[in-house]
Scaffold this motif. Structure first.
Motif, mmCIF file in Angstrom:
data_model
loop_
_atom_site.group_PDB
_atom_site.id
_atom_site.type_symbol
_atom_site.label_atom_id
_atom_site.label_comp_id
_atom_site.label_asym_id
_atom_site.label_seq_id
_atom_site.Cartn_x
_atom_site.Cartn_y
_atom_site.Cartn_z
ATOM 1 N N MET A 1 5.612 -2.730 -6.109
ATOM 2 C CA MET A 1 4.835 -2.235 -4.956
ATOM 3 C C MET A 1 3.623 -1.439 -5.422
ATOM 4 S SD MET A 1 7.807 -1.080 -2.297
ATOM 5 C CE MET A 1 6.720 -0.651 -0.940
ATOM 6 N N HIS A 2 2.585 -1.555 -4.633
ATOM 7 C CA HIS A 2 1.334 -0.888 -4.995
ATOM 8 C C HIS A 2 0.522 -0.649 -3.721
ATOM 9 C CE1 HIS A 2 -2.139 0.218 -7.265
ATOM 10 N NE2 HIS A 2 -2.832 -0.867 -6.978
ATOM 11 N N ILE A 3 -0.350 0.329 -3.775
ATOM 12 C CA ILE A 3 -1.260 0.546 -2.638
ATOM 13 C C ILE A 3 -2.681 0.333 -3.136
ATOM 14 C CG2 ILE A 3 -2.230 2.296 -1.068
ATOM 15 C CD1 ILE A 3 0.589 3.528 -0.953
ATOM 16 N N GLY A 4 -3.450 -0.430 -2.403
ATOM 17 C CA GLY A 4 -4.821 -0.677 -2.828
ATOM 18 C C GLY A 4 -5.623 -1.360 -1.740
ATOM 19 N N ASN A 5 -6.870 -1.596 -2.056
ATOM 20 C CA ASN A 5 -7.768 -2.206 -1.063
ATOM 21 C C ASN A 5 -7.970 -3.692 -1.341
ATOM 22 O OD1 ASN A 5 -7.986 0.393 -0.278
ATOM 23 N ND2 ASN A 5 -10.162 0.615 -0.696
ATOM 24 N N THR A 6 -8.117 -4.432 -0.305
ATOM 25 C CA THR A 6 -8.501 -5.830 -0.458
ATOM 26 C C THR A 6 -9.173 -6.315 0.827
ATOM 27 O OG1 THR A 6 -7.773 -8.045 -1.028
ATOM 28 C CG2 THR A 6 -6.306 -6.818 0.361
ATOM 29 N N VAL A 7 -9.963 -7.344 0.642
ATOM 30 C CA VAL A 7 -10.536 -8.008 1.822
ATOM 31 C C VAL A 7 -9.397 -8.790 2.459
ATOM 32 C CG1 VAL A 7 -12.130 -9.834 2.551
ATOM 33 C CG2 VAL A 7 -12.826 -8.169 0.816
ATOM 34 N N TYR A 8 -9.274 -8.686 3.776
ATOM 35 C CA TYR A 8 -8.187 -9.399 4.428
ATOM 36 C C TYR A 8 -8.630 -10.784 4.877
ATOM 37 C CZ TYR A 8 -4.710 -10.918 7.744
ATOM 38 O OH TYR A 8 -3.770 -11.687 8.388
ATOM 39 N N GLN A 9 -7.833 -11.753 4.543
ATOM 40 C CA GLN A 9 -7.996 -13.112 5.065
ATOM 41 C C GLN A 9 -6.647 -13.545 5.606
ATOM 42 O OE1 GLN A 9 -10.642 -14.622 5.509
ATOM 43 N NE2 GLN A 9 -12.143 -13.887 4.027
ATOM 44 N N PRO A 10 -6.615 -14.344 6.674
ATOM 45 C CA PRO A 10 -5.304 -14.762 7.184
ATOM 46 C C PRO A 10 -4.544 -15.581 6.155
ATOM 47 C CG PRO A 10 -7.072 -15.351 8.694
ATOM 48 C CD PRO A 10 -7.721 -14.903 7.441
ATOM 49 N N ARG A 11 -3.248 -15.633 6.335
ATOM 50 C CA ARG A 11 -2.381 -16.381 5.423
ATOM 51 C C ARG A 11 -2.853 -17.839 5.346
ATOM 52 N NH1 ARG A 11 4.062 -16.265 6.417
ATOM 53 N NH2 ARG A 11 4.653 -17.908 4.992
ATOM 54 N N GLY A 12 -2.876 -18.361 4.136
ATOM 55 C CA GLY A 12 -3.322 -19.744 3.950
ATOM 56 C C GLY A 12 -4.785 -19.826 3.592
ATOM 57 N N LYS A 13 -5.518 -18.724 3.837
ATOM 58 C CA LYS A 13 -6.946 -18.723 3.502
ATOM 59 C C LYS A 13 -7.234 -17.657 2.451
ATOM 60 C CE LYS A 13 -8.352 -20.440 7.980
ATOM 61 N NZ LYS A 13 -8.949 -20.137 9.283
ATOM 62 N N THR A 14 -6.228 -17.393 1.620
ATOM 63 C CA THR A 14 -6.347 -16.285 0.674
ATOM 64 C C THR A 14 -6.836 -16.731 -0.706
ATOM 65 O OG1 THR A 14 -4.005 -16.599 0.214
ATOM 66 C CG2 THR A 14 -4.556 -14.875 1.770
#
Lengths: 307, 319
Positions: free
Chosen positions: B247-260
């Protein structure tokens, strides 16, 4: 429970269309050995009974004697496995089953019985266990250790809230595995399992209760000290009683109360040999053997790495 | 992202060692991306230097890659562990900003090298642990694709897949993994978690971070405590499975599942490393970023483990 007329009517039709009176009697006698259709209907043994009348009488008798589901089950068996080597296709059997499911029951394939659908309702006897009838049951006994001291030491609202949380944990673990809480008193409970692999279900429920309680003690509990429990599990024949007080007097319940109070260390699960023998190897490996006189018990305790 | 190292699989350990000091300094956000995956990726921004590992790659392919970097106006550098290109100047004539060969990577690269490079290209360093949390308003309801947010990441990987396959066959193994995945999805949903990626026996779940606590930790603990029960009751074929959770906490750009597929994220990258390379043991391993948000009682359930890729790791005490 009153069986709706529509189901009785289809069952009557099913019997009439699917077999002769002699076969009906054979099926019925498997459930009630001394059932005498001729005597009940006032016919002499030599007189033939019309199919329709015989079916109506049987269905009526079974619905009144609360054995109706057993009759339906016998019809299902007659279709699937046959009687005396001959299979009987039963007309309308799917309609009958569908109607029973609509009533809030499901068919348990392992035990071959209709039981109540726990999504619809939950009763201590699964909607099918009969008073004074004997069943093979696995019992789980959970006891809160040092209950009296806790009750005396802390405010009643704090104790009530803590015990309510514990109750939620235990009920969830038991009912998730189709078990039922038969009796809950201030400091503990007795839960019963009859369906599927009931020994595994009881042990898994106990382990889950233990783990959830650990998290509860560590994270949520407002009590300054942890709640400790003892859990014991055993299996055997048990005469079902609707009254919790009467249930306590049965042999299996008395045995499990003793197993918990005399042979279970604090924060442990104790199981008997018959439970241990039916467990998956990976689960049974978690238990350690202990001997008291001639008796052998198995105990599970959680293990932690030291920092 | 300041530095993206596009590596050849077999060279990853050498490159991780080489860039260890830079990662440890936490002054620059860094990510490792597999060469084959890199072909699919879209660059996150132009504040990045791509270190392209060209070891063993045909000259024509290298030229094609470099042409692409130039066409997009991206900074790039070259890693050649076998010294297969003799004309090093050619890279610089084609706008490369750095060149590294095997002899230069025997020791960790100094942070000063990167500092000078960033300065010369006018790149603003974005520290790795800047703790700049981007909290979504109202959890999942406030999350919009293409935007960056802080998530709590949970990676779960079933172990001993080869052994399991031998025992139950690949078709049954797939069914077992499927049933396990369904159970984990249902369980983590209760903690507001969503399955973001699932590849073979590895799943990545994300939880919108609320800025002050990590409720998902209790579900992860449950997964570990109840491993036997879960294996036998919630997966098919009565076979016990082992799994590891990171487990980790961090930032990422969100894309819906399948478009990652196009997402490049340092924290996802390091989470995969933690989940797959840190240890062969099963259990629950969390980074210091997660640990710092646990309450004092919960912290006591974890012990300090060996650091990994510049981060302190803690492991759950259960055996």
């Amino acid at each position: 429970m009153k069986i709706p007329y529509s189901i009785l009517s289809i069952t009557e039709k099913a019997l009439t269309k699917s077999m002769d009176v002699h076969t009906m009697e054979r099926i019925v006698k498997n459930i009630i050995p001394n059932y005498n259709l001729h005597k009940i209907m006032g016919f002499s043994e030599s007189m033939p009974i019309p199919n329709k009348d015989a079916a109506a009488q049987i269905v009526r008798d079974f619905s009144e004697s609360k054995l109706f589901f057993k009759l339906v089950h016998a019809l299902m068996e007659a279709q699937e496995y046959g009687i005396m080597g001959r299979r009987y296709p039963i007309a309308h059997i799917h309609e009958i089953i569908a109607e029973i499911i609509n009533l809030g029951f499901i068919y348990d394939k392992n035990n071959r019985i209709f039981i109540e659908n726990s999504k619809t309702r939950k009763t201590p006897n699964w909607g099918v266990l009969e008073e004074d009838e004997e069943y093979i049951v696995t019992l789980l006994r959970m006891d809160i250790a040092a209950n009296t001291q806790l009750v005396r030491k802390y405010e009643s609202s704090l104790i009530t809230q803590t015990y309510q949380n514990l109750r939620t944990i235990v009920t969830a673990a038991v009912e998730q595995r189709s078990g039922r809480i038969w009796n809950w008193e201030g400091d503990g409970c007795i839960a019963a399992f009859i369906l599927g692999n009931r020994n595994m279900s009881a042990v898994c429920a106990a382990i889950e209760i233990f783990h959830e309680l650990f998290l509860f003690n560590y994270i949520e509990s407002q009590l300054p000290e942890p709640v400790n429990i003892r859990v014991a599990i055993d299996t055997g024949y048990c005469t079902y009683k609707h009254s919790p007080e009467e249930l306590k007097k049965t042999e299996l319940v008395a045995k499990i109360l003793e197993l918990e109070s005399r042979h279970t260390p604090l924060n442990s699960i104790t199981i008997t040999n018959s439970i241990y023998a039916s467990l998956h190897a990976e689960i049974s490996n978690k238990f350690t053997t202990t001997r008291t006189g001639n008796a052998v018990y198995y105990i599970y305790t959680i293990q932690w790495d030291s920092p | 992202m300041n530095i993206i190292i596009i590596y050849q699989k077999k060279n990853l350990p050498v490159l991780q060692k080489a860039f260890a000091a830079i990662i440890k300094s936490k002054k620059y956000s860094t990510a490792f991306v597999d060469y084959n995956e890199a072909k699919k990726m879209q660059p996150p921004d132009k504040n990045t230097i791509y270190y392209l590992d060209i070891t063993g790659i045909k000259k024509a392919d290298v030229e094609k890659q470099i042409k692409k970097f130039n066409a997009n106006g991206h900074y790039f550098a070259v890693i050649d562990l076998k010294n297969s290109f003799t004309d090093i100047a050619w890279f610089f004539h084609n706008n490369a900003c750095d060149y590294l060969n095997k002899s230069m990577l025997t020791k960790p690269l100094p942070e000063t090298r990167m500092h000078a490079l960033m300065k010369s290209k006018g790149i603003t360093p974005t520290p790795q642990t800047s703790h700049k949390y981007i909290l979504a308003k109202d959890s999942w309801k406030g999350i919009i694709p293409d935007n960056e947010y802080t998530f709590c990441f949970l990676l779960i990987e079933i172990q001993d897949i080869g052994e399991l396959k031998k025992h139950i066959g690949s078709e049954h193994l797939n069914q077992k993994i499927h049933s396990f995945r369904q159970y984990v999805e249902q369980l983590l949903y209760q903690a507001d978690g969503r399955c973001w990626m699932w590849m073979d026996a590895t799943g990545l779940f994300i939880f919108p971070f609320n800025g002050n606590s990590v409720p998902a930790i209790y579900y992860a603990i449950r997964l570990i405590l109840n491993r036997l029960i879960i294996s036998l009751e919630h997966t098919v074929f009565n076979q016990v499975i082992r799994y590891r959770i990171a487990m980790h906490i961090g930032n990422t750009v969100y894309q819906p599942r399948g478009k990652t597929g196009t997402i490049i994220s340092d924290c996802i990258n390091s989470l995969f490393h933690l989940g797959q390379k840190y240890t062969g043991e099963d259990g629950l391993f969390i980074t210091e970023d997660v640990y710092s948000f646990l309450n004092e009682k919960t912290k006591k359930l974890f012990i300090k483990a060996k650091p990994f890729e510049g981060r302190q790791i803690y492991s759950f005490k259960y055996k």
